[in-house]
Design an enzyme around this catalytic site. Structure first.
Site, PDB file in Angstrom:
ATOM      1  CG  ASP A  65       7.014  -2.026  -4.400  1.00 49.55           C
ATOM      2  OD1 ASP A  65       6.898  -3.250  -4.190  1.00 49.55           O
ATOM      3  OD2 ASP A  65       7.480  -1.233  -3.559  1.00 49.55           O
ATOM      4  CG  HIS A  67       5.983   3.081  -5.135  1.00 51.80           C
ATOM      5  ND1 HIS A  67       5.479   3.481  -3.919  1.00 51.80           N
ATOM      6  CD2 HIS A  67       6.857   2.072  -4.863  1.00 51.80           C
ATOM      7  CE1 HIS A  67       6.036   2.765  -2.963  1.00 51.80           C
ATOM      8  NE2 HIS A  67       6.860   1.891  -3.505  1.00 51.80           N
ATOM      9  CG  ASP A 104       4.786  -0.223  -1.142  1.00 51.25           C
ATOM     10  OD1 ASP A 104       4.012  -0.235  -0.147  1.00 51.25           O
ATOM     11  OD2 ASP A 104       6.021  -0.125  -1.034  1.00 51.25           O
ATOM     12  CG  ASP A 107       3.061   7.233  -0.362  1.00 52.91           C
ATOM     13  OD1 ASP A 107       2.255   8.181  -0.466  1.00 52.91           O
ATOM     14  OD2 ASP A 107       3.212   6.556   0.665  1.00 52.91           O
ATOM     15  NE  ARG A 108       9.337   6.215  -1.886  1.00 50.45           N
ATOM     16  CZ  ARG A 108      10.256   6.627  -1.050  1.00 50.45           C
ATOM     17  NH1 ARG A 108      10.718   7.858  -1.114  1.00 50.45           N
ATOM     18  NH2 ARG A 108      10.729   5.819  -0.124  1.00 50.45           N
ATOM     19  CG  ASN A 136       6.437  -0.235   3.102  1.00 50.75           C
ATOM     20  OD1 ASN A 136       6.312  -0.733   1.988  1.00 50.75           O
ATOM     21  ND2 ASN A 136       7.334   0.707   3.348  1.00 50.75           N
ATOM     22  CG  HIS A 137       4.722   3.376   0.519  1.00 47.89           C
ATOM     23  ND1 HIS A 137       5.078   4.705   0.550  1.00 47.89           N
ATOM     24  CD2 HIS A 137       5.888   2.673   0.512  1.00 47.89           C
ATOM     25  CE1 HIS A 137       6.399   4.814   0.530  1.00 47.89           C
ATOM     26  NE2 HIS A 137       6.917   3.595   0.509  1.00 47.89           N
ATOM     27  CG  HIS A 189       4.973  -4.733   0.354  1.00 47.52           C
ATOM     28  ND1 HIS A 189       4.903  -4.331  -0.963  1.00 47.52           N
ATOM     29  CD2 HIS A 189       5.819  -3.871   0.970  1.00 47.52           C
ATOM     30  CE1 HIS A 189       5.675  -3.264  -1.132  1.00 47.52           C
ATOM     31  NE2 HIS A 189       6.246  -2.961   0.022  1.00 47.52           N
ATOM     32  NE  ARG A 247      12.849  -2.089   3.845  1.00 44.46           N
ATOM     33  CZ  ARG A 247      12.563  -1.638   2.627  1.00 44.46           C
ATOM     34  NH1 ARG A 247      12.046  -0.435   2.472  1.00 44.46           N
ATOM     35  NH2 ARG A 247      12.787  -2.385   1.568  1.00 44.46           N
ATOM     36  CG  HIS A 274       9.508  -3.934   1.021  1.00 49.75           C
ATOM     37  ND1 HIS A 274       8.950  -2.692   1.219  1.00 49.75           N
ATOM     38  CD2 HIS A 274      10.157  -4.227   2.187  1.00 49.75           C
ATOM     39  CE1 HIS A 274       9.244  -2.275   2.443  1.00 49.75           C
ATOM     40  NE2 HIS A 274       9.976  -3.175   3.046  1.00 49.75           N
TER      41      HIS A 274
HETATM   42 MN    MN Z   1       7.483  -1.210   0.167  1.00 55.33          MN
END
Ligand code: MN
Length: 373
Positions: A65, A67, A104, A107-108, A136-137, A189, A247, A274
């Site tokens: 990730d 992010h 990923d 985001d964040r 998943n992002h 991921h 989740r 993840h």
């Molecule tokens: Mn993730």
């Protein structure tokens, strides 16, 4: 600012993202709608030529990730691992090495646009050297809510930002969902799935895949997690897939499920991302599965390290840990510690003390301290 009507010069675009003066001071990029639309269209064409199960030959670096942590992305793109490797390479890491990203990117963090633009540009300029998996992002519902869309609208204005967000998500819908490295290492991921009976099951998933939730296997590849052993009911060491209650979708799987999948698919190990890991990485199931997380001091809230996995041509692998210092200083290699390791093949002599200690200490920690992503 680039001329709106000019065709995007990808080398210039890449150069401006890699300019050290720009990122050391956290200076932000300026974007216009036209160049980002062109970027997404160019990379979509490349994703369309790849299978849903991408392929990569070692040596390569596997990255977890990101992010939106742009300066950390630049750190790991330039990492060379060992002093020996540094001597051999005359070019910077990002153009001399091969990379598999586990998704990923957005985001964040505060620089999602920079991160996704840079990895897309690298894919376009060095298509054979980069595999960019979907996390998943990289799905609409998630990057609508966790920062990417807002960042686009702040930088480009509401109308252009919303249009460009659509274009990025169109590109995401074509990204590969898993990658096989050197025939023996399966990367994704999230994790494995009760629907994963053969590698062909992944190859058969049709793209564009806008709503990942419509295909169970795809959803698990992007969302699943290994279950902490103590919470999983183990019956005769049988593979178990339970509901992923943390989740609210997809599944958690136990160590027997990992062993079963490796055997059935004839693979040596599974590499996934993840979940935030305090040490940047964590082994599971007797080193048949490893979690890699490449965003140190995640969201500026935790003191976690980051890590990437280097896979050698021989299949041997090592973890490179990125410390959690806020500002990188001087020689980038100084802050990297290398740990060579061979998975369960009885060559423990080669293992450095620090690796085995780290691996032990991380595997003994409960997952309750982990932030999920
Ligand atoms: Mn993730």
């Amino acid at each position: 600012m680039a001329d709106d009507n000019k065709t995007l010069d990808m080398n210039e675009f890449l150069k401006r993202h890699l300019n050290v003066r720009n990122w050391l001071n956290y200076r932000e990029q300026t974007y216009n709608k036209t160049e980002l639309v062109q970027l997404t269209e160019m990379v979509t064409e490349l994703f369309r030529t790849e299978q849903t199960l991408a392929k990569m030959s070692p040596p390569c670096t596997i990255v977890g990730d990101i992010h939106g942590q742009y300066s950390d992305l630049l750190r790991l793109l330039n990492s060379r691992g060992s002093k020996l490797e540094s001597k051999k390479l005359s070019q910077p890491g990002f153009c001399a090495n091969r990379f598999v990203f586990l998704g990923d990117y957005v985001d964040r963090g505060s620089h999602s646009i920079e991160c996704i633009s840079l990895v897309f540009a690298l894919k376009i300029v060095y298509p054979g050297n980069y595999v960019l998996l979907r996390g998943n992002h990289e799905t609409r519902a998630i990057n609508f809510a966790y920062g990417f869309r807002e960042e686009l609208m702040n930088k480009l204005g509401e109308a252009d930002g919303a249009d460009v967000w659509e274009k990025f998500n169109e590109a995401f819908s074509w990204m590969p969902l898993a990658c096989i490295v050197g025939e023996r290492i399966l990367c994704m991921h999230g994790g494995i799935s009760p629907e994963l009976h053969s590698l062909d099951d992944i190859r058969k998933i049709k793209r564009p895949l806008v709503d990942v939730g419509t295909i169970h296997l795809a959803q698990d590849l992007l969302w699943a997690d290994p279950a902490p052993d103590q919470t999983m009911i183990v019956v005769h060491d049988e593979p178990v897939y339970n509901k992923n209650t943390v989740r609210g979708l997809s599944c958690v799987f136990n160590a027997a499920a990992v062993r079963d999948t490796c055997k059935r698919l004839n693979i040596q190990m599974i590499v996934r991302a993840h979940q935030m890991m305090p040490e940047g990485f964590r082994f599971y199931c007797d080193r048949k599965l490893i979690t890699i997380f490449s965003a140190p001091r995640y969201m500026n809230e935790t003191d976690n390290k980051g890590a990437v996995l280097k896979v050698e041509e021989s299949g041997k692998f090592g973890v490179i840990v990125m410390n959690s210092k806020k500002t990188p200083t001087g020689n980038m290699n100084d802050e990297l510690t290398r740990a060579d390791d061979i998975p369960s093949q009885g060559t423990d002599k080669k293992k450095s003390d620090s690796t085995s200690k780290t691996a032990q200490s991380t595997s003994s920690k409960s997952a309750s301290g982990s932030k999920n992503d």
